[in-house]
Write an enzyme that holds these catalytic residues in place. Structure first.
Site, short mmCIF file in Angstrom:
data_model
loop_
_atom_site.label_atom_id
_atom_site.label_comp_id
_atom_site.label_asym_id
_atom_site.label_seq_id
_atom_site.Cartn_x
_atom_site.Cartn_y
_atom_site.Cartn_z
N LYS A 32 0.86 -1.19 0.00
CA LYS A 32 0.00 0.00 0.00
C LYS A 32 0.89 1.24 0.00
O LYS A 32 1.96 1.24 0.63
CB LYS A 32 -0.86 -0.04 1.26
CG LYS A 32 -1.86 1.09 1.41
CD LYS A 32 -2.65 0.89 2.72
CE LYS A 32 -3.70 1.94 2.93
NZ LYS A 32 -4.44 1.74 4.19
N SER A 67 -9.43 1.75 3.64
CA SER A 67 -8.67 2.50 2.67
C SER A 67 -7.74 1.65 1.81
O SER A 67 -7.28 2.11 0.76
CB SER A 67 -7.85 3.55 3.42
OG SER A 67 -6.95 2.91 4.30
N SER A 112 -9.27 -0.87 7.71
CA SER A 112 -8.87 -0.71 6.31
C SER A 112 -8.26 -1.93 5.63
O SER A 112 -8.10 -1.94 4.42
CB SER A 112 -7.89 0.44 6.17
OG SER A 112 -8.60 1.65 6.15
N1 GLN Z 1 -12.57 3.76 7.33
C1 GLN Z 1 -11.81 4.11 8.47
C2 GLN Z 1 -11.39 5.56 8.40
O1 GLN Z 1 -11.68 6.15 7.43
C3 GLN Z 1 -10.61 3.20 8.58
C4 GLN Z 1 -9.42 3.66 7.89
C5 GLN Z 1 -8.22 2.81 8.12
O2 GLN Z 1 -8.30 1.77 8.76
N2 GLN Z 1 -7.10 3.28 7.65
O3 GLN Z 1 -10.80 6.07 9.29
#
Ligand code: GLN
Length: 470
Positions: free
Chosen positions: A76, A151, A175
């Site tokens: 990532k 994400s 994420s």
């Molecule tokens: N969807 C969550 C957020 O937007 C998780 C994001 C993540 O785990 N990086 O914060």
């Protein structure tokens, strides 16, 4: 070669039926075929081929190689890899090159894993749909009209499309697990502190962990445990020895939260399949019991107060002076900061910086930040209590399946609320995994989650193998 696990790939290499070069070429061809999905920000094709050739020569000469030889991974775009660009899918890091390699990634490289490229994601890992990237949307791998999740959306699609064996993502509030669920693959997040965060671009430092996405449980487990362990470069990494063997055998006990499993807003197919799985576990002799968890409605608010607070502080370092992008329009020092940040950050990141700054401001600190810290402690205590009597907590990965691209563009709160079942693990620091469970009537995949007490990765991996293999 398509969809093979690492054991099979290595067996074929040892028998002379396959070379590491062929493995890399296979994945590069898959990347070529999936170009419309916008999975990779950058592909390291030539470098990967060279590394493969060097490994093939070593193998031919009978020299020793690392235990992950023949494996190809994606990373990532928040994980530093020395000499390679890293941008967190943000304009503000345009042109920035990593000065060092993240410890977790280095441990995989030391075992001869090859990195094929860096994957798209939500900007600074903020999002649940992979729609907040300066590089554009990465659609779902199963249905390209829908979101990939986020994400680490593109990380999930990178394994779903078989463009690599496993993908490294990060999980601050789900994420890794949520996009895994949306794309029908496995996603695992370790205990907070189990895997070093050194070299990971920070979002919420007391939540962030690197996680692994893959198609095969044995690969996910192997990569996760290879990355795990203390790192002198990360003072929050744990010194507890990494346990690789599960101590629980045979019958285990699962807890489920009644209010979650029978929630009226839980997607019908997810509810039906989750209940069917629990019935199956019970019929196989495992204990499956109902627990109460009255703090459910506080999870998402506490998570967003705390992570935005941490993010607003972490993102202070992007000022146009030290990293990446600097606005051309700036003609004074104040303007350098202001214009660089205004032009460099996307709207979701700005929203979170503002929210985080607000909850940390002197007039509201106690009302929001301190209160959210208290909620975090209560949630942690409640979860620990569950694990005093049960081995695993079982719950859906998400309340819904992947939504249509653009559907929630004007409704961030709706998107935040969909994180309800994943954030528990990050608020409390426990390990969690999402396993593919089934699809709804339209073919949209969804996952089931298992969580366990801190540092019980080996048990989580073992029970997941048991669940998936039957
Ligand atoms: N969807 C969550 C957020 O937007 C998780 C994001 C993540 O785990 N990086 O914060």
């Amino acid at each position: 070669m398509k969809g093979q696990n690492l054991n099979n790939i290595q067996a074929a290499i040892r028998q002379g039926e396959l070379s590491v070069t062929q493995v890399v070429n296979h994945y590069l061809a898959q990347i070529e075929d999936s170009l419309p999905l916008n999975i990779y920000i950058e592909v390291f094709a030539e470098e990967a081929k060279k590394q493969a050739q060097a490994l093939d020569e070593k193998l031919a000469a009978g020299e020793s190689v690392g235990k992950l030889y023949g494996s190809v991974i994606s990373i990532k775009d928040v994980i530093c890899y020395e000499g390679h660009q890293v941008t967190a899918a943000s304009k503000i890091l345009e042109g920035f090159t990593s000065q060092f390699t993240a410890t977790a990634l280095q441990r995989l490289l030391d075992e001869d894993a090859i990195v094929i490229g860096r994957t798209n994601c939500d900007e600074f890992a903020m999002g649940s749909a992979n729609e907040n990237s300066v590089y554009g949307v990465t659609p779902n791998g199963v249905n390209s009209e829908r979101v990939a999740g986020g994400s680490s959306g593109a990380a999930a699609v990178s394994v779903q499309q078989d463009t690599c064996l496993v993908a490294l993502g990060t999980d601050t509030g789900g994420s890794v697990r949520q996009p895994a669920g949306f794309n029908g693959v496995i996603g695992m997040k370790p205990t907070y502190g189990r895997v070093s965060r050194y070299g990971v671009i920070a979002y919420g430092s007391s939540f962030d962990q690197i996680g692994v996405l893959g198609q095969h449980m044995e690969d996910v487990g192997e990569f996760l445990l290879t990355m795990a362990g203390e790192d002198p470069m990360d003072c929050t990494s744990s010194s507890q020895p990494v346990k690789t063997e599960s101590s629980s055998q045979g019958q285990v006990s699962f807890a489920y939260i009644d209010e979650v499993m029978n929630h009226e807003k839980l997607h019908g197919a997810i509810a039906t399949s989750s209940h069917a799985l629990m019935d199956r576990l019970e019929s196989e002799g495992h204990a499956v019991s109902k627990v109460q968890f009255p703090l459910l409605k506080y999870l998402v608010p506490a998570y967003y107060v705390l992570t935005t607070a941490e993010a607003s502080s972490n993102l202070g370092r992007y000022d146009g002076i030290r990293y990446g992008y600097r606005s051309e329009a700036a003609d004074s020092i104040k303007n350098v900061y202001q214009k660089t940040r205004s032009e460099g950050f996307g709207s979701e990141v700005k929203r979170r910086i503002m929210l985080g700054t607000f909850v940390l401001s002197s007039g509201y600190y106690d009302a929001y930040y301190t209160k959210a810290q208290k909620v975090r402690r209560l949630v942690t205590e409640a979860i620990h209590e569950i694990f005093e009597n049960h081995d695993f907590l079982i719950l859906p990965t998400t309340p819904n399946v992947a939504w249509k691209i653009g559907a929630h563009q004007d409704d961030p709160v709706e998107v935040y609320l969909s994180d309800i079942y994943t954030v528990i693990a990050n608020l409390t620091g426990i390990p969690a995994i999402s396993l593919p469970l089934a699809t709804d009537a339209d073919g949209n995949p969804f996952g089931i989650q298992l969580m366990s007490k801190k540092f019980s990765e080996a048990e989580l991996i073992a029970v997941s193998e048991m669940l998936i293999s039957t």
